[in-house]
Design a protein around this motif. Structure first.
Motif, PDB file in Angstrom:
ATOM      1  N   UNK A 161       0.926  -1.150   0.073  1.00  0.00           N
ATOM      2  CA  UNK A 161      -0.005   0.060  -0.056  1.00  0.00           C
ATOM      3  C   UNK A 161       0.863   1.316  -0.054  1.00  0.00           C
ATOM      4  N   UNK A 162       0.344   2.397  -0.530  1.00  0.00           N
ATOM      5  CA  UNK A 162       0.984   3.559  -0.269  1.00  0.00           C
ATOM      6  C   UNK A 162       0.334   4.527   0.680  1.00  0.00           C
ATOM      7  N   UNK A 163       0.903   5.246   1.499  1.00  0.00           N
ATOM      8  CA  UNK A 163       0.196   6.454   2.408  1.00  0.00           C
ATOM      9  C   UNK A 163      -0.470   7.296   1.654  1.00  0.00           C
ATOM     10  N   UNK A 164      -1.111   8.092   2.333  1.00  0.00           N
ATOM     11  CA  UNK A 164      -1.952   9.181   1.766  1.00  0.00           C
ATOM     12  C   UNK A 164      -1.387  10.167   1.100  1.00  0.00           C
TER      13      UNK A 164
ATOM     14  N   UNK B 217       1.646   9.662  -0.716  1.00  0.00           N
ATOM     15  CA  UNK B 217       1.985   9.103  -1.876  1.00  0.00           C
ATOM     16  C   UNK B 217       0.871   9.082  -2.968  1.00  0.00           C
ATOM     17  N   UNK B 218      -0.246   8.369  -2.078  1.00  0.00           N
ATOM     18  CA  UNK B 218      -1.447   8.451  -3.148  1.00  0.00           C
ATOM     19  C   UNK B 218      -1.857   9.788  -3.776  1.00  0.00           C
ATOM     20  N   UNK B 219      -1.866  10.798  -2.843  1.00  0.00           N
ATOM     21  CA  UNK B 219      -2.066  12.182  -3.320  1.00  0.00           C
ATOM     22  C   UNK B 219      -1.148  12.609  -4.576  1.00  0.00           C
ATOM     23  N   UNK B 220       0.207  12.093  -4.462  1.00  0.00           N
ATOM     24  CA  UNK B 220       1.199  12.674  -5.357  1.00  0.00           C
ATOM     25  C   UNK B 220       0.936  11.688  -6.735  1.00  0.00           C
ATOM     26  N   UNK B 221       0.446  10.488  -6.421  1.00  0.00           N
ATOM     27  CA  UNK B 221       0.160   9.426  -7.443  1.00  0.00           C
ATOM     28  C   UNK B 221      -1.024   9.824  -8.394  1.00  0.00           C
TER      29      UNK B 221
END
Length: 67
Positions: free
Chosen positions: A33-36, A38-42
């Motif tokens: 999983x990605x943290x929030x 890294x998800x935002x960046x993604x």
């Protein structure tokens, strides 16, 4: 520490919300999983937008967020 407890991109410790959001937005069957952040960046959105979305999913009764 178990690899499932840290972000696969930056290594930050994950929260249950991080994991649920990753499963909801990326892959329900994910094992990493990605943290929030890294998800935002993604997804090229703000962290605040993702936090608001997570709260929406919780209020809507999404079982991924009921940990």
């Amino acid at each position: 520490m178990d690899g499932n407890n840290v972000c696969m991109k930056c290594g930050r410790e994950l929260t249950p919300t991080d994991i649920a959001l990753h499963r909801k937005l990326v892959n329900r069957g994910a094992a990493e999983f990605m943290c929030i952040s890294c998800l935002a960046e993604h997804f090229r959105v703000s962290e605040e937008a993702l936090r608001e979305k997570a709260e929406y999913f919780k209020r809507s009764g999404c079982t991924l967020f009921m940990m």
